[in-house]
Design a protein around this motif. Structure first.
Motif, PDB file in Angstrom:
ATOM      1  N   TYR A 164       0.733  -1.059   0.016  1.00  0.00           N
ATOM      2  CA  TYR A 164      -0.083   0.059  -0.027  1.00  0.00           C
ATOM      3  C   TYR A 164       0.820   1.345  -0.019  1.00  0.00           C
ATOM      4  CZ  TYR A 164      -3.631  -3.150   1.109  1.00  0.00           C
ATOM      5  OH  TYR A 164      -4.671  -4.321   1.293  1.00  0.00           O
ATOM      6  N   TYR A 176      -7.248   2.855  -1.470  1.00  0.00           N
ATOM      7  CA  TYR A 176      -6.265   2.241  -0.243  1.00  0.00           C
ATOM      8  C   TYR A 176      -5.010   3.138  -0.115  1.00  0.00           C
ATOM      9  CZ  TYR A 176      -9.136  -1.755  -0.784  1.00  0.00           C
ATOM     10  OH  TYR A 176     -10.334  -2.620  -0.856  1.00  0.00           O
ATOM     11  N   TYR A 204      -3.941  -1.179   4.755  1.00  0.00           N
ATOM     12  CA  TYR A 204      -5.179  -1.767   4.943  1.00  0.00           C
ATOM     13  C   TYR A 204      -5.125  -3.317   5.357  1.00  0.00           C
ATOM     14  CZ  TYR A 204      -9.953  -3.272   4.600  1.00  0.00           C
ATOM     15  OH  TYR A 204     -11.407  -3.743   4.731  1.00  0.00           O
ATOM     16  N   TYR A 260      -7.636  -6.630   6.747  1.00  0.00           N
ATOM     17  CA  TYR A 260      -8.922  -7.141   7.115  1.00  0.00           C
ATOM     18  C   TYR A 260      -9.127  -8.438   6.748  1.00  0.00           C
ATOM     19  CZ  TYR A 260     -13.917  -8.263   6.974  1.00  0.00           C
ATOM     20  OH  TYR A 260     -15.288  -8.713   7.030  1.00  0.00           O
ATOM     21  N   THR A 308     -19.513  -3.694   7.063  1.00  0.00           N
ATOM     22  CA  THR A 308     -18.715  -2.548   7.055  1.00  0.00           C
ATOM     23  C   THR A 308     -19.503  -1.363   7.168  1.00  0.00           C
ATOM     24  OG1 THR A 308     -17.184  -3.927   5.651  1.00  0.00           O
ATOM     25  CG2 THR A 308     -17.110  -1.634   5.324  1.00  0.00           C
ATOM     26  N   SER A 357     -15.133   1.528   5.227  1.00  0.00           N
ATOM     27  CA  SER A 357     -14.824   1.990   3.916  1.00  0.00           C
ATOM     28  C   SER A 357     -14.989   3.553   3.488  1.00  0.00           C
ATOM     29  CB  SER A 357     -15.344   1.173   3.056  1.00  0.00           C
ATOM     30  OG  SER A 357     -14.941   1.519   1.528  1.00  0.00           O
ATOM     31  N   ASN A 408      -8.186  -1.779   9.741  1.00  0.00           N
ATOM     32  CA  ASN A 408      -9.108  -2.268   9.079  1.00  0.00           C
ATOM     33  C   ASN A 408     -10.095  -1.093   8.255  1.00  0.00           C
ATOM     34  OD1 ASN A 408     -10.324  -1.489  11.421  1.00  0.00           O
ATOM     35  ND2 ASN A 408     -11.461  -3.134  11.793  1.00  0.00           N
ATOM     36  N   ALA A 420     -10.351   1.384   5.390  1.00  0.00           N
ATOM     37  CA  ALA A 420      -9.828   1.785   4.005  1.00  0.00           C
ATOM     38  C   ALA A 420     -10.413   3.025   3.616  1.00  0.00           C
ATOM     39  CB  ALA A 420     -10.253   0.730   3.030  1.00  0.00           C
ATOM     40  N   TYR A 421      -8.974   3.924   3.223  1.00  0.00           N
ATOM     41  CA  TYR A 421      -9.398   5.164   2.780  1.00  0.00           C
ATOM     42  C   TYR A 421      -9.189   5.308   1.436  1.00  0.00           C
ATOM     43  CZ  TYR A 421      -8.438   6.144   7.906  1.00  0.00           C
ATOM     44  OH  TYR A 421      -8.391   6.077   9.292  1.00  0.00           O
ATOM     45  N   HIS A 422     -10.149   5.691   0.808  1.00  0.00           N
ATOM     46  CA  HIS A 422      -9.832   5.981  -0.761  1.00  0.00           C
ATOM     47  C   HIS A 422     -10.143   7.393  -1.144  1.00  0.00           C
ATOM     48  CE1 HIS A 422     -10.636   1.514  -0.809  1.00  0.00           C
ATOM     49  NE2 HIS A 422     -12.094   1.903  -0.058  1.00  0.00           N
ATOM     50  N   HIS A 426     -15.619  -1.101  -2.764  1.00  0.00           N
ATOM     51  CA  HIS A 426     -14.750  -1.655  -1.919  1.00  0.00           C
ATOM     52  C   HIS A 426     -14.754  -2.063  -0.739  1.00  0.00           C
ATOM     53  CE1 HIS A 426     -12.798   0.651  -5.456  1.00  0.00           C
ATOM     54  NE2 HIS A 426     -12.258  -0.335  -5.595  1.00  0.00           N
TER      55      HIS A 426
END
Length: 599
Positions: free
Chosen positions: A147, A459, A463, A465, A475, A500, A528, A530-532, A553
């Motif tokens: 990542y 991501y 991340y 999970y 989620t 997410s 756990n 997830a940053y998009h 995602h």
């Protein structure tokens, strides 16, 4: 060859001086004489042969002198042209943009040319500079895994795109994580005249897993050894870069250096700028064998076709097996093996000038490599401490790096005029669709927004999970912008399960978010989440796009969609993810189920 070039320049300068001195002397003696306060002219039109002041012999002498002076002036002009060529300042360098090719040193200053002449010790040309065709594709190979490495690749690519004037073809040797991230990024970036191919790094592990490696790059730090086998058989040459590289010039200049390779030279490398391979950094330091100071493999020029003919695979494997019997493991990953091979076969290397890899690790002497900003070509943050290295100019290097880090990537979508690409077709289709819209429509701006493709970096942070075995996990999904960043810590405290999030940010804001997250114990304690990142473009907030990115995602069978302003009650994740055998009836209240966790 450097001595020949220097000698030729000294000879030309000396000749020019010797020829100029007699010419100036004669001009002074004859043109500078005065009689009765009037200058004596050397021109036959002004000379007066019937005057008593002049005799026939003196007139002939003056005419002969004038012819000689003109010959000397013509010789001086010829010598000046030769001297200018020898110093790399050919008139062809001043052609501008009308030429279909451009010089390797085009646009550089005199000090840079002089420095290049000093450093390029194995250059075979004094006056001529190799050229790169205008639309010639430049191939770049990068090994990337995980990542965090994907963020470094983006900064590297930004610096290359900022300066480039040629089509680019990136060959990315990536694991499944990096491939997912970078494939989405390049698809949504839509940069004209850029092609990206991926090669599965996980399938290459067996090629190098037998080599113990102590370097922090791990097994992926050895994969540059197998590029001749990995990259397409018809690919003849490639520039190989580490992810912690920043370009300060057009990469075509480096690509042009391939034309300087002679004989059996197949590797272009910069000398190592630390004493690592000299073995004197500390007591009992025992490095791998190397030629002198050794070479750094952060920047490599590979002649793939010749390497394959030389049986490179067999060459490096035999060398590694022999050295590992005594060394047991590598300390600097592929660099140790490259240097061991070069130690046995010095003819393989073309030594690049050091400004093509200004190394900023703790024990380097990089200051000796540059004297001016124009001398810098490639900056290499080859230290685990990265931007915190010790260098007296580190602030300048850090600012240059941060410039590309926060640079608006949308501005790099500029076209290369005259070089057709697949993006041209997409651009034509887009223009056709836009032309069909009615500009008088009150909803014109909204309808136009449908055709905007937002650059997306999935991501952005590490991340992890593991899905629940009972297949009932859920989620939390939300979207936000910079003004709601303070909600993240509170949500992470209230929701223990996977999250997410889609963040609508500019490039500069993305770096602010990164600093905020890395400085937060709460956020860094959660893997756990997830940053998009969806990068800003246009005047509207694309709320539906952001939700779709976050929902796409989700790795659980269920999701809990929420606005970023809403805080879930304590225990809600545990309540929603209960096993079906323990599912509570809808009318069971919070107080009777989890009284201690109610808000």
């Amino acid at each position: 060859m450097l001595g020949v070039c220097r000698g030729r320049r000294k000879f030309l300068a000396a000749s020019l001086t010797l020829l100029c001195i007699p010419a100036i002397t004669w001009l002074y003696l004859f043109a500078g004489s005065f009689e009765d306060g009037k200058p004596v002219s050397l021109s036959p039109l002004e000379a007066q042969p019937h005057s008593p002041r002049y005799t026939a012999s003196s007139q002939r002498e003056r005419e002969s002198l004038e012819v000689r002076v003109r010959e000397v002036e013509e010789e001086n002009r010829a010598l000046r042209r030769q001297l200018s060529l020898a110093q790399g300042r050919s008139p062809s360098h001043r052609r501008g943009n009308h030429s279909k090719t451009y010089s390797m040193e085009e646009g550089t200053g005199d000090s840079e040319n002089l420095h290049a002449g000093i450093v390029a010790g194995n250059s075979s040309e004094c006056g001529q500079q190799p050229v790169v065709e205008k639309c010639e594709t430049i191939h770049v190979a990068i090994v990337c895994a995980g990542y965090n490495a994907s963020r470094d690749v983006v900064t590297l690519v930004k610096s290359v795109l900022f300066h480039r004037r040629n089509p680019l073809h990136f060959h990315l040797i990536a694991d499944s994580i990096a491939e997912q991230i970078l494939a989405t990024l390049f698809q949504t970036w839509m940069v004209p005249a850029v092609r990206v191919d991926f090669y599965n790094a996980d399938e290459l592990k067996s090629e190098v897993s037998w080599i113990p490696n102590k370097h922090y790059s791990g097994i992926y730090g050895l994969m540059k050894l197998v590029l001749t086998k990995t990259l397409p058989a018809n690919l003849e040459r490639v520039i190989v870069l580490d992810t912690d590289i920043t370009f300060a010039t057009d990469i075509a200049e480096l690509w042009a250096v391939f034309h300087k390779f002679k004989g059996q030279q197949v590797l272009g490398l910069v000398e190592n700028q630390s004493d690592w391979y000299l073995g004197n950094l500390w007591k009992n330091h025992r490095p791998w064998p190397a030629l002198g100071r050794g070479y750094n493999t952060g920047v490599i020029l590979l002649l793939l076709d010749k390497l394959r003919k030389m049986k490179w695979e067999q060459m490096w494997r035999l060398t590694a097996e022999r050295e590992l019997m005594g060394m047991l493991s590598t300390s600097l990953a592929d660099q140790d093996i490259f240097n061991a091979v070069i130690k046995q076969n010095p003819f393989l290397v073309y030594q690049l000038p050091c400004f093509w890899n200004v190394q900023l690790s703790d024990h380097t002497r990089s200051e000796q490599c540059y004297r001016d900003v124009s001398d810098l070509k490639v900056i290499h943050w080859n230290s685990p401490k990265k931007l915190r290295v010790k260098n007296k100019h580190v602030e300048f290097f850090r600012n240059l790096y941060l410039t590309f880090l926060e640079y608006d990537g949308n501005l790099l979508r500029r076209e290369l005029f005259g070089c057709p690409s697949e993006a041209d077709v997409n651009s034509e289709n887009l223009q056709k669709q836009l032309s069909e819209l009615d500009e008088d429509d009150l909803c014109y701006e909204f309808r136009r927004e449908r055709f905007t493709v937002h650059r997306t970096h999935l991501y952005f942070l590490h991340y992890e999970y593991e899905p629940a075995s009972d297949n009932t996990d859920v989620t939390l999904v939300a979207q936000l912008s910079m003004d709601r960043l303070q909600m993240l810590e509170a949500i992470c405290k209230h929701w223990e399960g996977p999250v997410s999030l889609a963040l609508y940010l500019s490039d500069a804001e993305a770096q602010q978010f990164l600093r905020y997250a890395q400085g937060s114990e709460v956020l860094m304690g959660r893997h756990n989440v997830a940053y998009h990142i969806v990068y800003k473009e246009g005047q509207f907030y694309p709320v539906n796009l952001l939700r779709n990115v976050a929902m796409k995602h989700v790795g659980t069978p269920y999701m809990f969609l929420s606005d970023i302003d809403f805080l879930p009650m304590y225990g809600l994740y545990e309540y929603l993810s209960l096993d079906s055998s323990q599912t509570l009836s809808p009318n069971v209240s919070c107080k009777t189920t989890f009284p201690e966790r109610c808000l």
